[in-house]
Design an enzyme around this catalytic site. Structure first.
Site, PDB file in Angstrom:
ATOM      1  CD  GLN A   7      55.120 -42.740 -47.099  1.00 32.50           C
ATOM      2  OE1 GLN A   7      54.114 -42.262 -46.772  1.00 32.50           O
ATOM      3  NE2 GLN A   7      55.487 -43.248 -45.460  1.00 32.50           N
TER       4      GLN A   7
ATOM      5  CD  GLU B 125      51.483 -37.808 -47.698  1.00 35.75           C
ATOM      6  OE1 GLU B 125      50.086 -37.960 -46.145  1.00 35.75           O
ATOM      7  OE2 GLU B 125      51.731 -38.375 -48.206  1.00 35.75           O
ATOM      8  CG  HIS B 126      55.559 -37.978 -45.623  1.00 41.19           C
ATOM      9  ND1 HIS B 126      54.392 -39.243 -46.649  1.00 41.19           N
ATOM     10  CD2 HIS B 126      55.076 -37.271 -44.209  1.00 41.19           C
ATOM     11  CE1 HIS B 126      53.345 -38.967 -46.227  1.00 41.19           C
ATOM     12  NE2 HIS B 126      53.478 -38.662 -44.575  1.00 41.19           N
TER      13      HIS B 126
ATOM     14  CG  ASP C 106      53.226 -42.192 -40.665  1.00 41.86           C
ATOM     15  OD1 ASP C 106      52.656 -41.338 -41.557  1.00 41.86           O
ATOM     16  OD2 ASP C 106      53.894 -42.929 -41.211  1.00 41.86           O
TER      17      ASP C 106
ATOM     18  CG  HIS D  83      26.680  -0.224 -49.231  1.00 38.98           C
ATOM     19  ND1 HIS D  83      25.916  -0.909 -49.389  1.00 38.98           N
ATOM     20  CD2 HIS D  83      27.563  -0.582 -49.104  1.00 38.98           C
ATOM     21  CE1 HIS D  83      25.617  -2.028 -49.814  1.00 38.98           C
ATOM     22  NE2 HIS D  83      26.969  -2.253 -48.933  1.00 38.98           N
TER      23      HIS D  83
ATOM     24  CG  HIS E 292      50.788 -45.635 -46.671  1.00 42.10           C
ATOM     25  ND1 HIS E 292      50.235 -46.210 -45.730  1.00 42.10           N
ATOM     26  CD2 HIS E 292      52.230 -44.837 -46.068  1.00 42.10           C
ATOM     27  CE1 HIS E 292      50.749 -45.675 -44.307  1.00 42.10           C
ATOM     28  NE2 HIS E 292      51.701 -44.565 -44.721  1.00 42.10           N
TER      29      HIS E 292
END
Length: 422
Positions: A252, A320-321, A354, A413, A255
């Site tokens: 990661q 996230e992961h 992924d 109503h 990235h």
């Protein structure tokens, strides 16, 4: 890597990149120009930002056929197998419409309808991302969306979209593809141009300008999420193999300089071995500079007193992961409350998700897994409530409904109900 106590975890929290005021103004101007100028504005910004002069925005069938010729057979087969895995997973997410009937004759239900059209943004520039194509197109197709549009920036050298992206789009079933990137692509998808009809929803990641553009058009169209830099947390005990843990953390870190890689463990021995391994592996990593900055600024190892404290630390991070690398990882699964995707055991490293396994890799970031979910079939459908009251049902409940309306001071109503009870 920094070795910290669990109570120091706020030290690596990243602020959400909302862009600068100058960037927001640039995006607002691009959107306004595209709304007014259509194709001409899109082409102008494509030349300005991507260095490409376009005659036509739409990718031709011949370009897709040419793309197949530029990939070897084994690559095409891998893309096809990945697509089938992703399709199989997402088909299990489909929800049916439903209806129930009560004894008094009333019927209540829910109608599930696919969106008419979606626009899927595929980032480009530094690299090609066929995986992003598969992960966005396939759940939309499974959901039943009829019109799926892809936009992606053209390569400045070839003036075309990378062949792997085009082949992935074709395999996934997307036929309407445009050589447009950046904020101008988001504007075109939201408001339309002479070549690109507007869509109902926009999904897919991008740079800060794409993210800001998605924020600007939200409300006129739907969006999936504002995705931040990638992140991984690894929950490990003394059984974890340091070399594997370090490799997963770096998967990661490479990235983005803003990516976050975190190890949480009750074992100081594992913590120290992994810290050494990360430094050793960094030396030979092609994206050494990016990964080094990520590890330095947003990487950490948290040492806890117990595995229970480690689990709670992970839940506080809401990554996230999440990888669980312990002796009995399944025993901890039920205790995990907040994570975008959970990878169980040493043979399930994050890259499996992924690219190939099937679950979607478009995931909530920066702690939003506390309340958000991965991209899924539901994101490409909408739900309508169905109400049918019989005469008996209205007689049974009408007075109560009218009283409720008057409780809120809404006389019309109440009269709407009572006029039918006479």
């Amino acid at each position: 890597m920094k070795i910290l106590q669990a109570n120091e975890q706020t030290s690596i929290k990243r602020s959400v990149d909302n862009g600068t005021e100058e960037q927001r103004k640039i995006v607002q101007k691009i959107i306004e120009d595209v709304r007014k100028g259509g194709d001409d504005a899109v082409k102008s910004y494509t030349e300005k930002f991507d260095g490409v002069q376009l005659q036509e925005l739409k990718v031709k069938n011949e370009e897709i056929a040419e793309a197949y010729g530029q990939l070897d057979d084994s690559t095409i087969t891998i893309l096809q197998e990945a697509a089938e895995n992703i399709r199989s997973f997402h088909e299990k997410q489909l929800r049916p419409s439903w209806m129930t009937t009560e004894e008094n004759g009333s019927m209540l239900g829910q109608k599930v309808t696919p969106l008419d059209s979606v626009g899927l943004y595929v980032p480009g520039g530094k690299a090609a991302y066929p995986s992003s194509v598969l992960m966005n197109v396939i759940p939309a197709k499974v959901a039943g969306v009829k019109r799926i549009v892809i936009t992606s920036p053209p390569d400045k050298h070839t003036c075309k979209i990378p062949p792997a992206v085009l082949v992935a789009a074709d395999i996934a079933g997307a036929k309407e593809i445009y050589k447009v990137g950046g904020a101008q692509a988001i504007a075109a998808l939201a408001y339309g141009t002479q070549s690109i009809a507007p869509v109902d929803k926009i999904t897919g990641p991008g740079n800060v300008y794409v993210a800001l553009a998605k924020r600007e058009v939200f409300g006129d169209v739907a969006i999936d999420m504002i995705a931040g830099p990638s992140e991984i947390a690894i929950l490990a005990d003394e059984s974890a193999i340091a070399e594997e843990v370090a490799a997963d953390l770096l998967s990661q870190a490479e990235h983005d300089e803003m990516a976050s890689s975190v190890l949480v463990t009750p074992s100081r021995t594992v913590a120290e071995k992994v810290a050494e391994e990360v430094q050793r592996q960094l030396k030979t990593l092609p994206k050494h500079e990016i990964a080094s900055q990520s590890i330095e600024n947003f990487g950490a190892i948290y040492v806890t007193e117990t595995i229970e404290e480690a689990v709670e630390t992970v839940n506080n991070l809401a990554p996230e992961h999440l990888e669980i690398l312990t002796k009995n990882p399944m025993s901890l699964l039920g205790q995990i409350r907040h994570a975008g995707a959970i990878f169980i055991g040493r043979y399930s490293p994050e890259p499996v998700g992924d690219y190939f396994a099937g679950p979607n890799h478009v995931l909530p970031t920066n702690g939003t897994a506390r309340f958000s979910s991965p991209l899924n079939v539901d994101d490409f459908q909408k739900k309508s409530s169905i109400l049918y009251y019989s005469e008996n049902a209205l007689k049974d409940n009408g007075e109560k409904i009218a009283a409720f309306a008057r409780l809120e001071g809404l006389e019309a109503h109440a009269r709407s109900i009572e006029t039918r009870l006479k």
